[in-house]
Design a protein around this motif. Structure first.
Motif, PDB file in Angstrom:
ATOM      1  N   PRO A 135       0.587  -1.310   0.079  1.00  0.00           N
ATOM      2  CA  PRO A 135       0.004   0.021  -0.014  1.00  0.00           C
ATOM      3  C   PRO A 135       0.874   1.372  -0.115  1.00  0.00           C
ATOM      4  CG  PRO A 135      -0.097  -1.228   2.250  1.00  0.00           C
ATOM      5  CD  PRO A 135       0.520  -2.002   1.362  1.00  0.00           C
ATOM      6  N   ALA A 136       2.115   1.322   0.389  1.00  0.00           N
ATOM      7  CA  ALA A 136       2.959   2.456   0.277  1.00  0.00           C
ATOM      8  C   ALA A 136       3.594   2.943  -1.008  1.00  0.00           C
ATOM      9  CB  ALA A 136       3.910   2.217   1.341  1.00  0.00           C
ATOM     10  N   ARG A 137       3.870   1.878  -2.017  1.00  0.00           N
ATOM     11  CA  ARG A 137       4.558   2.204  -3.178  1.00  0.00           C
ATOM     12  C   ARG A 137       3.457   3.084  -4.116  1.00  0.00           C
ATOM     13  NH1 ARG A 137       8.741  -0.599  -5.033  1.00  0.00           N
ATOM     14  NH2 ARG A 137       9.249  -0.377  -7.355  1.00  0.00           N
ATOM     15  N   PRO A 138       3.972   4.038  -4.517  1.00  0.00           N
ATOM     16  CA  PRO A 138       3.395   4.984  -5.415  1.00  0.00           C
ATOM     17  C   PRO A 138       2.879   4.405  -6.764  1.00  0.00           C
ATOM     18  CG  PRO A 138       5.435   6.007  -4.795  1.00  0.00           C
ATOM     19  CD  PRO A 138       5.375   4.486  -4.410  1.00  0.00           C
ATOM     20  N   GLU A 139       3.417   3.532  -7.311  1.00  0.00           N
ATOM     21  CA  GLU A 139       2.816   2.904  -8.319  1.00  0.00           C
ATOM     22  C   GLU A 139       1.630   1.990  -8.182  1.00  0.00           C
ATOM     23  OE1 GLU A 139       7.259   2.231  -9.215  1.00  0.00           O
ATOM     24  OE2 GLU A 139       5.941   2.693  -7.524  1.00  0.00           O
ATOM     25  N   VAL A 140       1.527   1.294  -6.958  1.00  0.00           N
ATOM     26  CA  VAL A 140       0.511   0.553  -6.578  1.00  0.00           C
ATOM     27  C   VAL A 140      -0.637   1.585  -6.166  1.00  0.00           C
ATOM     28  CG1 VAL A 140      -0.344  -0.743  -4.588  1.00  0.00           C
ATOM     29  CG2 VAL A 140       1.724  -1.543  -5.533  1.00  0.00           C
ATOM     30  N   ARG A 141      -0.493   2.805  -5.542  1.00  0.00           N
ATOM     31  CA  ARG A 141      -1.463   3.623  -5.077  1.00  0.00           C
ATOM     32  C   ARG A 141      -2.132   4.200  -6.563  1.00  0.00           C
ATOM     33  NH1 ARG A 141       0.936   7.111  -0.319  1.00  0.00           N
ATOM     34  NH2 ARG A 141       0.749   5.384   1.293  1.00  0.00           N
ATOM     35  N   TYR A 198      10.826  -1.011  -0.923  1.00  0.00           N
ATOM     36  CA  TYR A 198      10.742   0.471  -1.001  1.00  0.00           C
ATOM     37  C   TYR A 198      10.386   0.923   0.559  1.00  0.00           C
ATOM     38  CZ  TYR A 198       7.638   4.598  -1.682  1.00  0.00           C
ATOM     39  OH  TYR A 198       7.099   5.950  -1.694  1.00  0.00           O
ATOM     40  N   SER A 199       9.556   0.181   1.159  1.00  0.00           N
ATOM     41  CA  SER A 199       9.225   0.454   2.675  1.00  0.00           C
ATOM     42  C   SER A 199      10.316   0.665   3.489  1.00  0.00           C
ATOM     43  CB  SER A 199       7.867  -0.041   3.104  1.00  0.00           C
ATOM     44  OG  SER A 199       6.846   0.052   2.570  1.00  0.00           O
ATOM     45  N   ARG A 200      11.302  -0.558   3.335  1.00  0.00           N
ATOM     46  CA  ARG A 200      12.505  -0.587   4.215  1.00  0.00           C
ATOM     47  C   ARG A 200      13.171   0.749   4.184  1.00  0.00           C
ATOM     48  NH1 ARG A 200      15.533  -5.592   2.985  1.00  0.00           N
ATOM     49  NH2 ARG A 200      16.945  -4.721   4.481  1.00  0.00           N
ATOM     50  N   ALA A 201      13.438   1.243   2.728  1.00  0.00           N
ATOM     51  CA  ALA A 201      14.264   2.258   2.393  1.00  0.00           C
ATOM     52  C   ALA A 201      13.666   3.585   2.952  1.00  0.00           C
ATOM     53  CB  ALA A 201      14.440   2.423   1.103  1.00  0.00           C
ATOM     54  N   ARG A 202      12.440   3.675   2.753  1.00  0.00           N
ATOM     55  CA  ARG A 202      11.648   5.011   3.111  1.00  0.00           C
ATOM     56  C   ARG A 202      11.595   5.122   4.633  1.00  0.00           C
ATOM     57  NH1 ARG A 202       5.172   6.440   1.845  1.00  0.00           N
ATOM     58  NH2 ARG A 202       5.256   8.556   2.616  1.00  0.00           N
ATOM     59  N   GLY A 208      16.417   6.316  10.209  1.00  0.00           N
ATOM     60  CA  GLY A 208      17.728   5.841  10.258  1.00  0.00           C
ATOM     61  C   GLY A 208      17.780   4.356  10.782  1.00  0.00           C
ATOM     62  N   VAL A 209      16.793   3.805  10.678  1.00  0.00           N
ATOM     63  CA  VAL A 209      16.399   2.312  11.178  1.00  0.00           C
ATOM     64  C   VAL A 209      15.950   1.273  10.004  1.00  0.00           C
ATOM     65  CG1 VAL A 209      15.743   0.718  12.684  1.00  0.00           C
ATOM     66  CG2 VAL A 209      16.340   2.948  13.390  1.00  0.00           C
ATOM     67  N   ASP A 210      16.465   0.240   9.668  1.00  0.00           N
ATOM     68  CA  ASP A 210      16.014  -0.726   8.683  1.00  0.00           C
ATOM     69  C   ASP A 210      15.336  -1.702   9.576  1.00  0.00           C
ATOM     70  OD1 ASP A 210      15.513  -2.871   7.311  1.00  0.00           O
ATOM     71  OD2 ASP A 210      17.383  -3.271   6.491  1.00  0.00           O
ATOM     72  N   PRO A 211      13.893  -1.508   9.330  1.00  0.00           N
ATOM     73  CA  PRO A 211      12.936  -2.498   9.971  1.00  0.00           C
ATOM     74  C   PRO A 211      13.338  -4.004  10.466  1.00  0.00           C
ATOM     75  CG  PRO A 211      11.942  -1.690   8.042  1.00  0.00           C
ATOM     76  CD  PRO A 211      13.055  -0.976   8.145  1.00  0.00           C
ATOM     77  N   LEU A 212      14.195  -4.402   9.335  1.00  0.00           N
ATOM     78  CA  LEU A 212      14.526  -5.616   9.311  1.00  0.00           C
ATOM     79  C   LEU A 212      15.645  -6.009  10.488  1.00  0.00           C
ATOM     80  CD1 LEU A 212      14.796  -7.395   5.752  1.00  0.00           C
ATOM     81  CD2 LEU A 212      13.242  -7.879   7.624  1.00  0.00           C
TER      82      LEU A 212
END
Length: 335
Positions: A135-141, A198-202, A208-212
């Motif tokens: 749902p976060a990706r611009p192309e998907v939106r 995309y969401s990890r980078a954003r 400043g944190v990678d959620p993984l």
């Protein structure tokens, strides 16, 4: 989920002067126009104000679409018949699941990814149709927005009803665990979604944190908020404006999670609308029904069920504690 006059999605629906009765249905495309004319008349006579027919199921449409495979132009025939019968019609559409071969093959990066790095396009959770987009990706939106715009242009349609407008379930009700051969006493990586590149980078650019790299992603309020906001922003910024531009209302099928699912699975019920208040309201309904000579058997059964919860010590638990009745004596809620 309600859309306020400003067009903003709210968790609380404004109180209307009169409750309307809507019927969700999956149309039988074998029925004739005369069949539907009779059915719509019966619905209206029975007090139904509107229908929410499923017209897009992630793979095909039941209306003349320029964007998706058309299984049958059902809405083209049924819509004027329903409106003539006095029924409102909201187009029920799947939002995030996408089973279209051209998207699966051409845009795998559009799909959601779990904490194990597994793409929903090739390894969906639970069932094969859980191929959720990000749902976060611009192309998907933009892709989903175009679908709503197409529906909003249909004359006579009252509104658009969004289904599956969320991430995949992180925790299923415990009654379904045996069906899928799983245990979900907490959020496990295969069912924890939102970890697309995309969401990890954003998120990393914002925090400043990678959620993984989070030791406990579920406990990180910023990461949870990012994922929830990705859905809310999709609706508020992309879907509501095009629906309103076409003169259509927009609504959504809500889901009791992820916060409520997490508390229910842990037997935590110390918040929300208390059982004793629910029993008070149900008692009022039952007394008024008795006065009018109306039988409400299901209401009485539910009230009795809540009575059992009270006997378990759940007078102040919230109403989701009804699930406690189904659990073994050694697996009861924490008071």
């Amino acid at each position: 989920l309600a859309v306020q006059p400003s067009g903003v999605v709210s968790a609380f629906a404004p109180q209307s002067r009169r409750t309307k009765n809507f019927l969700w249905l999956r149309p039988d495309i074998k029925k004739t126009a005369d069949d539907w004319k009779r059915e719509f008349a019966r619905m209206r006579e029975s007090g139904i104000d509107g229908i929410n027919p499923e017209i897009y199921n992630g793979s095909s449409a039941l209306y003349t679409s320029k964007r998706f495979p058309v299984r049958a132009p059902w809405l083209d025939t049924a819509l004027p018949l329903a409106r003539a019968a006095g029924l409102e019609v909201n187009a029920w559409m799947w939002t995030m699941p996408c089973l279209l071969p051209e998207i699966l093959k051409g845009h795998p990066d559009w799909y959601n990814v779990n904490a194990k790095g597994e793409n929903a396009a090739t390894k969906p959770a639970y069932v094969d149709y859980y191929k959720f987009l990000d749902p976060a990706r611009p192309e998907v939106r933009a892709f989903i927005q175009a679908r709503v715009r197409e529906l909003a242009a249909i004359p006579g349609l009252t509104g658009i009803h969004l289904d599956y407008v969320r991430h995949p379930d992180a925790i299923l009700p415990s009654g379904l665990w045996a069906k899928y051969g799983i245990v979900q006493d907490k959020v496990y990586p295969p069912y924890d979604y939102g970890y697309t590149d995309y969401s990890r980078a954003r998120f990393k650019a914002e925090t400043g944190v990678d959620p993984l790299r989070l030791a406990d992603p579920e406990a990180n309020a910023a990461w949870l908020r990012y994922r929830l906001d990705s859905v809310v922003d999709l609706v508020n910024d992309y879907l509501v404006p095009v629906a309103k531009a076409g003169g259509k209302t927009i609504s959504a099928a809500v889901f009791p999670g992820p916060s409520r699912a997490r508390t229910m699975v842990r037997n935590e019920f110390n918040f929300g609308f208390a059982v004793e208040w629910m029993r008070k309201d149900l008692a009022i309904c039952l007394e008024e029904a008795r006065r009018l000579g109306v039988d409400l058997p299901i209401t009485k059964i539910v009230n009795d069920f809540y009575g059992e919860v009270v006997e378990m010590g759940g007078r102040r638990w919230d109403t989701s504690s009804l699930i406690a009745r189904l659990r073994a004596p050694g697996d009861q809620p924490r008071g």
